[in-house]
Design a protein around this motif. Structure first.
Motif: not given
Length: 582
Positions: A470-477
């Motif tokens: 989820x943290x990885x997705x939030x970087x480029x969300x």
């Protein structure tokens, strides 16, 4: 990765081969991908480029160094992005599909104009959306996959895709064949067949695997990297035919081949013919004879060279595709090839507990294993292990997946901003420590890990895996809606998250038909667990088995976040529950 990001910033696209010019300090100031031996299609020759770079470095060095510093600062900013605080919802996916539609070529498929790259990550997101009956995604996927497989971009005789098309219609390729393209496209075509029932997509997948296994296999158990575009110094010479040559080789079968492959007197490439899928086959037996004869004739020519490097990341992509496509299309031998490839990577490319990046045995000498693995090596290794878990249910693949995930988090995670750096904490320091966010020729490590860590979290019950995803997705969300074509795999990860994946558990003696039924359908967001004779210790490693280790008959459960429908006991009832849940 640093230099690929620089090339993308300069040219708007990346890929292999990559050509980058650096200052003595390693700072990039100019770059691109392929530059031909002679000027072609608006590109300078490599010799012309070298001359221009030499002159510019000699006469404008201060300007070059200033440009390099500015470029390096731009590249470094990518790793400093802060995570979004907004939710990851289906609205993000809908916005992305609008972006796909705005650049879609409704006539020839693909996105934008020439040159056209296959972009399998984006096609895979469209197929994923089509599996959810999305009316916008389905025609984009079907049109593009159909057009790509009908042009010279696809080798109509031996299978396998070239790296890109120089025109908008997929007719004339840059003839180089890359393992990574074909691995990804194999899976996408297999999934597309499962969603659409278009038989041509199945045929393309099967021809692609045949090419991979017959032409790209390394004797040690892995896959070589690529086939050159040139033979005898001429691009495409190995692949093209003159019309008189076709008539001479085929005799009475020439008419069938001429119609089907679109052969003409004037040709479609420098007065010769690249075979295309010009018409549906009418006389199937005659066409089969013609293809066999043409292929045998072609194989008598001087072959393009093979890049015999065995790369961990590309091999893992190939293994993951072979495993999943083998299950979808009912080819157990493909799953066996995937297992063999991953056993080779595990036994040879893990050195002192560290995954390495490349292997080569040159000239019959000692094999050379080189370079510390990057985040993508661990990401794709994890993906392949999970693909083999869901096709074989051998616990060793789940164990190896947990190892890869743990090492990826330990070596690459950005604990401050989220996401994963490209190079490990134990690697040599670079001019910047890159973070691979955008899909390029292969999925970005962050995209692949965002998807696979979610799957592993559901299988193991370890929430730390999902937290990292989820943290990885939030970087480029906040970027995926604006530039969706750069985030195909990340969109797949967000789709997995936004739709709450299905947890399918199948247990009991005689449950093979239910497993086969699930395997033959493409279910975009799911994890699958199957044991004929589950043990209590299996439930310790896989919490979804808890309370399900002593079935009295074949039993399947369809769950979401641990909440399950009523158990069912046959394949039809199971598929009905799955379809209702999607």
């Amino acid at each position: 990765s640093v230099y690929m990001d620089a090339v993308q910033a300069m040219s708007g696209q990346g890929g292999w081969p990559m050509t980058v010019f650096l200052t003595p300090e390693g700072v990039p100031f100019y770059g691109g991908t392929y530059f031909p031996p002679q000027p072609r299609h608006g590109l300078p020759s490599f010799r012309q480029l070298l001359g221009a770079i030499t002159e510019t470095w000699r006469t404008k060095r201060d300007e070059v160094e200033r440009q390099g510093s500015q470029l390096l600062e731009h590249v470094g900013q990518i790793g400093k992005l802060s995570p979004s605080e907004d939710d990851i919802t289906s609205e993000v996916l809908a916005d992305a599909l609008k972006g796909f539609s705005s650049s879609f070529d409704a006539t020839s498929g693909g996105f934008g104009g020439a040159p056209k790259f296959p972009q399998p990550m984006n096609l895979d997101f469209l197929v994923r959306s089509a599996a959810r009956s999305n009316a916008d995604a389905t025609p984009m996927a079907e049109t593009t996959l159909g057009a790509m497989s009908s042009g010279g971009m696809f080798d109509q005789l031996a299978g396998g895709f070239a790296r890109y098309s120089v025109d908008a219609t997929w007719t004339v390729p840059h003839f180089e064949k890359m393992l990574y393209d074909n691995a990804q496209l194999l899976r996408t075509y297999a999934r597309a067949f499962a969603v659409t029932d278009i038989l041509r997509f199945r045929e393309v997948a099967e021809m692609t695997v045949h090419w991979m296994l017959s032409e790209m296999r390394d004797e040690a158990g892995g896959f070589c990297s690529s086939l050159d575009a040139d033979s005898e110094g001429i691009e495409g010479k190995f692949y093209v035919f003159e019309l008189d040559e076709v008539r001479s080789v085929l005799g009475d079968d020439a008419g069938v081949a001429i119609e089907h492959f679109g052969f003409t007197d004037h040709g479609n490439f420098e007065a010769a013919n690249i075979p295309v899928y010009a018409a549906e086959p009418v006389e199937v037996d005659a066409l089969h004879r013609a293809r066999t004869k043409l292929l045998a004739h072609r194989n008598g020519r001087v072959r393009p060279g093979t890049d015999s490097k065995v790369l961990t990341s590309w091999n893992a992509l190939g293994a993951a595709a072979l495993a999943e496509a083998g299950a979808l299309l009912g080819h157990a031998e493909w799953i066996g090839a995937a297992r063999e490839t991953m056993d080779f990577l595990t036994s040879t490319l893990i050195v002192d507990g560290r995954l390495m990046r490349s292997y080569r045995r040159a000239g019959g000498g000692e094999p050379q294993v080189k370079h510390l693995g990057c985040a993508e090596d661990y990401a794709f290794y994890l993906e392949a292990c999970l693909a083999l878990w869901e096709t074989t249910f051998e616990v060793v693949w789940l164990e190896r997946a947990r190892w890869a995930a743990g090492e990826a988090i330990r070596l690459f995670q950005d604990e401050d901003k989220g996401g994963f750096f490209t190079t490990g904490s134990d690697a040599e320091a670079l001019v910047v420590r890159p973070k691979d966010l955008f899909d390029n020729a292969v999925p970005s490590a962050n995209s692949a890990l965002a998807l696979e860590l979610q799957r592993l979290a559901l299988l193991t019950g370890v929430s730390a895996y999902e937290d990292a995803a989820v943290r990885a997705m939030r970087v480029v969300r906040d970027f995926v809606g604006r530039s969706p074509l750069g985030f195909g795999t990340m969109l797949g990860a967000m789709d997995f998250y936004a739709h709450d994946a299905l947890e399918i558990v199948i247990v009991g003696e005689g449950s093979g038909e239910m497993v086969k039924a699930v395997h033959s359908h493409y279910i975009p967001s799911k994890v699958l667990i199957a044991f004929e004779h589950p043990r209590s210790e299996d439930a310790g490693a896989i919490p979804l088995l808890t309370g399900r280790t002593d079935p009295d008959r074949p039993t399947a459960y369809v769950c979401r976040r641990g909440a399950c429908d009523l158990p069912v006991h046959d394949a039809d009832a199971l598929l009905h529950q799955i379809e209702s849940a999607m």
